[in-house]
Design an enzyme around this catalytic site. Structure first.
Site, PDB file in Angstrom:
ATOM      1  N   GLU A  36       0.672  -1.345  -0.021  1.00  0.00           N
ATOM      2  CA  GLU A  36       0.014   0.068   0.116  1.00  0.00           C
ATOM      3  C   GLU A  36       0.829   1.282   0.062  1.00  0.00           C
ATOM      4  O   GLU A  36       0.427   2.364  -0.401  1.00  0.00           O
ATOM      5  CB  GLU A  36      -0.887  -0.033   1.275  1.00  0.00           C
ATOM      6  N   HIS A  93       8.404 -26.719  -0.623  1.00  0.00           N
ATOM      7  CA  HIS A  93       7.783 -27.906  -1.158  1.00  0.00           C
ATOM      8  C   HIS A  93       6.814 -27.826  -2.024  1.00  0.00           C
ATOM      9  O   HIS A  93       5.998 -28.701  -2.698  1.00  0.00           O
ATOM     10  CB  HIS A  93       7.443 -29.021  -0.254  1.00  0.00           C
ATOM     11  N   LYS A 140     -14.092   0.905  -3.323  1.00  0.00           N
ATOM     12  CA  LYS A 140     -15.283   1.209  -2.763  1.00  0.00           C
ATOM     13  C   LYS A 140     -16.198   2.134  -3.261  1.00  0.00           C
ATOM     14  O   LYS A 140     -17.596   1.827  -3.089  1.00  0.00           O
ATOM     15  CB  LYS A 140     -14.535   2.149  -1.213  1.00  0.00           C
TER      16      LYS A 140
HETATM   17  O1  PA5 Z   1      -3.841   1.313   5.854  1.00  0.00           O
HETATM   18  C1  PA5 Z   1      -5.079   1.628   5.729  1.00  0.00           C
HETATM   19  O2  PA5 Z   1      -5.221   3.017   5.918  1.00  0.00           O
HETATM   20  C2  PA5 Z   1      -6.131   0.779   5.627  1.00  0.00           C
HETATM   21  O3  PA5 Z   1      -5.719  -0.642   5.507  1.00  0.00           O
HETATM   22  C3  PA5 Z   1      -7.119   0.831   6.662  1.00  0.00           C
HETATM   23  O4  PA5 Z   1      -6.333   0.773   7.809  1.00  0.00           O
HETATM   24  C4  PA5 Z   1      -8.268   0.081   6.404  1.00  0.00           C
HETATM   25  O5  PA5 Z   1      -8.782   0.346   5.343  1.00  0.00           O
HETATM   26  C5  PA5 Z   1      -9.406  -0.029   7.544  1.00  0.00           C
HETATM   27  O6  PA5 Z   1      -9.851   1.506   7.672  1.00  0.00           O
HETATM   28  P1  PA5 Z   1     -10.584   1.984   8.694  1.00  0.00           P
HETATM   29  O7  PA5 Z   1      -9.624   1.938   9.877  1.00  0.00           O
HETATM   30  O8  PA5 Z   1     -10.847   3.484   8.190  1.00  0.00           O
HETATM   31  O9  PA5 Z   1     -11.762   1.275   8.818  1.00  0.00           O
END
Ligand code: PA5
Length: 427
Positions: free
Chosen positions: A279, A300, A414
């Site tokens: 990310e 394996h 989303k």
């Molecule tokens: O790193 C990030 O921003 C994401 O992985 C969020 O943690 C994840 O999408 C969850 O979001 P939220 O904590 O707003 O529900």
């Protein structure tokens, strides 16, 4: 102290090693908060801040949960659960007497998976830690609605209020509004810390402490580790790792990094790592693809590909200096399985030799090998790994020219999903 060993990649570098000047510049950008996404670099000082502000309250909440519940349902997705799950699997793979079971919910929309969780929960006493910085993420929000309904049906609406802890934004969001309205205990996901960098806040620490992990020891070790890695020299393990992987990506075409560990309990730490690096770096059409394998099992299954498939792989092996326990191979009369040549040898010693053999084979197959060696598989080793990977990720991201602290690509699905589900206000 955590160490990095780049000897398994040295044929890819010239005598001076990878580009430490670029790592130094990226570290400066990060520390001086002059780069893209600087508003989200609060994780650098997070352990100290947590120690001063919330740690006592986190430990008190965890002790309360431990004293009266058999299960803690942790509702969250992505950065809101992977670190805690990684820590618990690594440090507490089997609950000890008195440890509540930690169930992670809200990380899928699968009805079948929900039904398994509900079966596991059964009639046990439980409480909920709902974790969402935004408070609007669909997967955890739906799971929270369902588990909250169960909690209220079991304990009544008033008593249920004392069994919900919300970890969310300090001021904004639907979850914060609900928590204020209902009087749930709350913990903060700081404004300047993104989900994937939040494991050393209440996000990770409350579930960890509820599982029996010493959260204070984690925080102290994290403070010490960040301080040690403030060192501005090529001896800094975060520089070594960040510079090596960027060099291998850009100069040698190694576009996939496999994170390997010989401890099966490391599996979810690797998931946490994949989110952190994927990310942070996979944007603007570039980025090393983070993958993971669990050795010896995957030798394996994936060993053939690693040894002999497309030469686009680099391998980072995480290990711990000492095992927590050990065994000797027993002698067998008559040697029916022909293993007496190993009789009396420690399992850890055999594992070490196997690891060396794999390293040599993969290097000879053109897979550069980076080693990350932490102390023990305990609170200190965990804190060393988290702080090291976080710092190296920030440095590596800036070296590659991206903003390592945003995730615009996550929004695309989303938007489509909410439109198709006809969420009010979404076109
Ligand atoms: O790193 C990030 O921003 C994401 O992985 C969020 O943690 C994840 O999408 C969850 O979001 P939220 O904590 O707003 O529900």
């Amino acid at each position: 102290m955590l160490k990095v060993d780049l000897s398994g990649a040295k044929s890819f570098f010239d005598a001076a090693g990878p580009d430490y000047a670029a790592a130094a510049a990226a570290h400066r950008t990060l520390a001086e908060k002059t780069g893209a996404g600087a508003d989200f670099t609060g994780w650098l000082g997070l352990p100290q801040r947590v120690k001063e502000e919330e740690l006592k309250q986190i430990i008190a909440a965890a002790n309360r949960i431990r004293s009266r519940s058999e299960v803690l349902v942790v509702v969250g997705i992505g950065g809101s659960y992977l670190g805690a799950k990684g820590a618990i699997e690594l440090l507490r793979p089997k609950p000890k007497a008195g440890d509540p079971q930690i169930i992670f919910a809200g990380n899928s929309l699968s009805p079948d998976s929900l039904s398994v969780l509900l079966e596991e929960l059964g009639e046990k006493d439980f409480e909920i830690n709902v974790i969402s910085k935004s408070g609007t993420t669909l997967e955890p929000a739906l799971a929270f609605r369902m588990f909250r309904g169960l909690l209220e049906a079991k304990y009544g609406p008033e008593k249920a209020k004392k069994r919900i802890v919300a970890t969310t934004d300090a001021r904004r969001g639907v979850l914060k509004g609900m928590a204020d309205e209902e009087g749930w205990e709350t913990f903060v996901v700081p404004d300047d810390v993104g989900g994937r960098y939040s494991v050393l806040s209440a996000v990770g620490l409350l579930p960890m402490a509820a599982a029996g992990i010493d959260a204070a020891a984690v925080i102290d070790a994290a403070i010490a580790s960040f301080a040690a890695m403030d060192q501005r020299s090529p001896e800094n393990p975060a520089w070594q790792y960040a510079a090596a992987r960027q060099h291998l990506y850009r100069q040698a075409g190694k576009s996939i990094e496999i994170l390997a560990c010989y401890e099966p309990t490391f599996r979810y730490m690797a998931e946490w790592w994949k989110q952190l690096y994927g990310e942070s770096e996979g944007k603007n059409g570039i980025g090393i693809y983070p993958a993971s394998v669990e050795y010896n099992a995957d030798l394996h299954s994936m060993g053939q590909y690693v040894q002999d498939g497309p030469r686009t792989l680099m391998e980072t092996v995480v290990s711990f200096r000492e095992p927590l326990t050990d065994f000797s191979v027993p002698f067998a009369m008559g040697d029916p399985d022909q293993l007496n040549y190993l009789a009396g040898r420690k399992l850890s010693d055999i594992a070490r030799v196997a690891q060396e053999a794999v390293k040599a084979a993969h290097i000879s197959g053109g897979v550069p090998n980076l080693e990350v060696i932490a102390d023990k598989r305990d609170e200190v080793g965990f804190a060393e790994l988290v702080t090291f990977f976080e710092l190296a990720c920030g440095i590596s991201g800036y070296m590659s020219g991206v903003n390592p602290f945003d995730q615009p690509g996550v929004e695309a699905y989303k938007k489509n999903m909410f439109r198709l589900l006809e969420k009010p206000g979404v076109e």
